[in-house]
Design a protein around this motif. Sequence first.
Motif, PDB file in Angstrom:
ATOM      1  N   ALA A 149       0.845  -1.194   0.000  1.00 30.51           N
ATOM      2  CA  ALA A 149       0.000   0.000   0.000  1.00 30.51           C
ATOM      3  C   ALA A 149       0.874   1.235   0.000  1.00 30.51           C
ATOM      4  O   ALA A 149       2.040   1.198   0.395  1.00 30.51           O
ATOM      5  N   SER A 150       0.284   2.336  -0.424  1.00 26.99           N
ATOM      6  CA  SER A 150       1.035   3.588  -0.442  1.00 26.99           C
ATOM      7  C   SER A 150       1.213   4.164   0.952  1.00 26.99           C
ATOM      8  O   SER A 150       2.183   4.862   1.229  1.00 26.99           O
ATOM      9  N   ALA A 151       0.269   3.864   1.862  1.00 23.64           N
ATOM     10  CA  ALA A 151       0.328   4.444   3.197  1.00 23.64           C
ATOM     11  C   ALA A 151      -0.443   3.581   4.178  1.00 23.64           C
ATOM     12  O   ALA A 151      -1.178   2.663   3.801  1.00 23.64           O
ATOM     13  N   LEU A 152      -0.321   3.900   5.467  1.00 24.65           N
ATOM     14  CA  LEU A 152      -0.944   3.110   6.519  1.00 24.65           C
ATOM     15  C   LEU A 152      -2.467   3.157   6.496  1.00 24.65           C
ATOM     16  O   LEU A 152      -3.126   2.276   7.054  1.00 24.65           O
ATOM     17  N   ALA A 153      -3.036   4.158   5.843  1.00 24.78           N
ATOM     18  CA  ALA A 153      -4.495   4.238   5.760  1.00 24.78           C
ATOM     19  C   ALA A 153      -5.095   2.986   5.136  1.00 24.78           C
ATOM     20  O   ALA A 153      -6.263   2.653   5.380  1.00 24.78           O
ATOM     21  N   ALA A 154      -4.302   2.256   4.368  1.00 23.63           N
ATOM     22  CA  ALA A 154      -4.786   1.041   3.707  1.00 23.63           C
ATOM     23  C   ALA A 154      -5.131  -0.065   4.693  1.00 23.63           C
ATOM     24  O   ALA A 154      -5.776  -1.051   4.313  1.00 23.63           O
ATOM     25  N   LEU A 155      -4.743   0.068   5.955  1.00 20.18           N
ATOM     26  CA  LEU A 155      -5.121  -0.936   6.951  1.00 20.18           C
ATOM     27  C   LEU A 155      -6.634  -1.065   7.072  1.00 20.18           C
ATOM     28  O   LEU A 155      -7.135  -2.083   7.567  1.00 20.18           O
ATOM     29  N   ALA A 156      -7.373  -0.066   6.621  1.00 19.32           N
ATOM     30  CA  ALA A 156      -8.838  -0.109   6.663  1.00 19.32           C
ATOM     31  C   ALA A 156      -9.436  -0.825   5.461  1.00 19.32           C
ATOM     32  O   ALA A 156     -10.648  -1.016   5.404  1.00 19.32           O
TER      33      ALA A 156
ATOM     34  N   GLU B 183      -7.724  -6.685  -1.361  1.00 22.20           N
ATOM     35  CA  GLU B 183      -7.439  -5.469  -2.125  1.00 22.20           C
ATOM     36  C   GLU B 183      -5.966  -5.092  -2.049  1.00 22.20           C
ATOM     37  O   GLU B 183      -5.454  -4.390  -2.923  1.00 22.20           O
ATOM     38  N   LEU B 184      -5.289  -5.533  -0.996  1.00 22.99           N
ATOM     39  CA  LEU B 184      -3.885  -5.168  -0.784  1.00 22.99           C
ATOM     40  C   LEU B 184      -2.912  -6.263  -1.191  1.00 22.99           C
ATOM     41  O   LEU B 184      -1.708  -6.018  -1.265  1.00 22.99           O
ATOM     42  N   ALA B 185      -3.423  -7.455  -1.435  1.00 19.02           N
ATOM     43  CA  ALA B 185      -2.541  -8.574  -1.789  1.00 19.02           C
ATOM     44  C   ALA B 185      -1.932  -8.353  -3.170  1.00 19.02           C
ATOM     45  O   ALA B 185      -2.579  -7.827  -4.093  1.00 19.02           O
ATOM     46  N   ILE B 186      -0.687  -8.748  -3.311  1.00 20.34           N
ATOM     47  CA  ILE B 186      -0.010  -8.652  -4.607  1.00 20.34           C
ATOM     48  C   ILE B 186      -0.433  -9.870  -5.417  1.00 20.34           C
ATOM     49  O   ILE B 186       0.064 -10.981  -5.212  1.00 20.34           O
TER      50      ILE B 186
END
Length: 332
Positions: A261-268, A273-276
């Motif tokens: 993710a680009s930033a920690l906000a992606a923890l939500a 959605e974040l998996a490569i």
Amino acid sequence: MTGTDQVTGTAAVRDRYDVLLLDLDGTVYAGPHAIPGARDALVVDGGPRLYYVTNNASRSPAQVAGHLNELGFPAMESEVVTSSQSAARLLAQRVPAGSPVLVVGTEALAEEVRVAGLHPVRSFDDAPVAVVQGHSPDTGWRILAEATLAIRAGAYWVATNVDTTLPTERGLSLGNGSMVAAVRSATGREPDVAGKPARPLMDDAVRRSAGRRPLVVGDRIDTDIAGANAAGLDSLLVLTGVSTPADLLVAPAAQRPTYLASALAALARAPEELAIAPHPSVTTVLEGTTLTVRTESSAVDEETVLRAALAAAWAAPTVTEVRGVPALRTGA
């Protein structure tokens, strides 16, 4: 709102884990300033517990916790795990109690040596049986020379970490690993390493946090992510510090994160959605050593395209050029 993403209503990645093992420099803060959005992303009602795991041995856990508190992050001294603590544990396991240990680093590192039941010294003339080396902005030739003499005489050598660079608000600066390289060159010896990517620090963080489902969060593939993989833990790489998409493109398997993710906000956001991984709206075509990436929908964001492109590149290790993803441009 907790437990779900406010936009999609799907379970958030943070809800899959009971503790976040957070890197500091480049992940939570850069020098004296918090990374934008980091506090809001981490301080969430009902979210996983926060433990702060740092390779930087220049400050004590109490000093680190104090700095985090000043920046608005909840942190107790007991929730800070440093490479200096892990290095002191390695020393105590190897040399007899009360032994003189030559300290290359700050007084915070020397104090951890004392806490471990050993005697910190600063001179080869004190007959040290071990050397511990950690980052200090004041390290110079004289103390490196003392360490060199001790190591060449047979002293056990522990490096808190071997990060070649250190993120600061001014950019990347000289890290402890660069100083370690000087001593390595002068002695022909290799130190035992306490910090990431070596396991001692990560093992200590898991043990002290009592995490049953920890997630490692960091900004460096060669330390944070490699350390997570070495310990068999899931990881999230955030692009707020050292490692870049281009670094990920050529990353060996040991340095590849679970999530990106680009930033920690992606923890939500939801884990998938974040998996490569491949994405149905992203097409990749491999021709020789060139990977061409095309997006079939304008609704797909740049990060999703990046993850899909990386998944395709990792599946074809001969890739030397990626077209269609500016962040992965490797050609002229």
